[in-house]
Design an enzyme around this catalytic site. Sequence first.
Site, short mmCIF file in Angstrom:
data_model
loop_
_atom_site.label_atom_id
_atom_site.label_comp_id
_atom_site.label_asym_id
_atom_site.label_seq_id
_atom_site.Cartn_x
_atom_site.Cartn_y
_atom_site.Cartn_z
N HIS A 53 0.83 -1.21 0.00
CA HIS A 53 0.00 0.00 0.00
C HIS A 53 0.86 1.25 0.00
CE1 HIS A 53 1.11 -0.47 4.23
NE2 HIS A 53 0.79 0.80 4.42
N ASP A 62 0.43 4.99 1.86
CA ASP A 62 -0.35 5.40 3.03
C ASP A 62 -1.49 6.35 2.66
OD1 ASP A 62 1.00 3.89 4.92
OD2 ASP A 62 2.54 5.43 5.22
N HIS A 118 4.64 0.19 0.23
CA HIS A 118 5.43 -0.55 1.20
C HIS A 118 4.62 -1.67 1.83
CE1 HIS A 118 3.68 2.97 3.20
NE2 HIS A 118 3.58 2.21 4.28
N ARG A 120 5.46 6.79 13.34
CA ARG A 120 5.46 7.32 11.96
C ARG A 120 4.89 8.73 11.93
NH1 ARG A 120 1.41 4.34 8.27
NH2 ARG A 120 0.02 5.91 9.11
C1 SIN Z 1 3.31 1.64 7.45
O1 SIN Z 1 2.66 0.82 6.81
O2 SIN Z 1 3.23 2.85 7.21
C2 SIN Z 1 4.24 1.19 8.55
C3 SIN Z 1 5.32 0.33 8.06
C4 SIN Z 1 6.00 -0.46 9.16
O3 SIN Z 1 5.46 -0.56 10.27
O4 SIN Z 1 7.07 -0.98 8.91
#
Ligand code: SIN
Length: 282
Positions: free
Chosen positions: A98, A100, A258, A273
């Site tokens: 995905h 974000d 990601h 994040r």
């Molecule tokens: C995310 O999907 O933004 C987080 C990625 C992660 O936790 O490595």
Amino acid sequence: MKVEQLTCSIGAELTGVHLADAIRDDRLFADIRAALLEHRVLFLRDQDITRAEHVAFARRFGELEDHPVAGSDPEHPGLVRIYKNPEQPNDRYENAWHADATWREAPQFGAVLRCVECPPVGGDTMWANMALAYEKLPGHVKAQIAGLRARHSIEASFGAAMPVEKRLALKAQYPDAEHPVVRTHPETGEKVLFVSAFTTHFTNYHTPERVRYGQDANPGAGDLLRYLMSQAYIPEYQVRWRWKPNSVAIWDNRSTQHYAVMDYPPCHRKMERAGIIGDKPY
Ligand code: SIN
């Protein structure tokens, strides 16, 4: 600052830089921003920064936003806590390819993710270069998807496991967004394949040119969407990052997707994040 490419497609590691310095140092920040545009995801080790510094660095790129389902640090709005523990085995929305917040009208510009605690092994994150994924598509597929648009939904992802009333309230507050299937990167002008795990369906597939009878609409549309979504799974477009506490990743959410690999239960994993508000894709 030293920039070392990690693959030929995507990702570079920065050394000789402390992100707290880039909060005030315009030249350093400009170098990091330029490296981000070039490599799409940047990685750094040993960033022993405070939450306030994390937020202040991310804010150099733009305003931050909270997440309607994942909570933020109470003292640092915009710093979303992605904390996983064995007591919540079903809390896993990051292990799907995905970009974000594409369920927003204006999905994120990018994010700065810091590892607070990670499992002894596992819990890596992978990124894919979606501009390369578009570039490498066969010509007939590029022709087929030109002008197509698609729906992105928080209801069908984060909302799916909620009781119906809560899910509908989430949808009322965050209605599905519609985006082009191929977006244009606002800074580089590249075309980027822009469907992912939040995408539910094409909104303008069912035209007389594509659909003679109802049978043409499906599986035609579903197969095409699945094929496009599967482009992120191609290893040649990817980089994989092994976390340690105080490792940081900075990514361009407009040209990448990601996937956080969920291979570590029953261990804990704590990430924070800072998600940067972006533009409406065109
Ligand atoms: C995310 O999907 O933004 C987080 C990625 C992660 O936790 O490595």
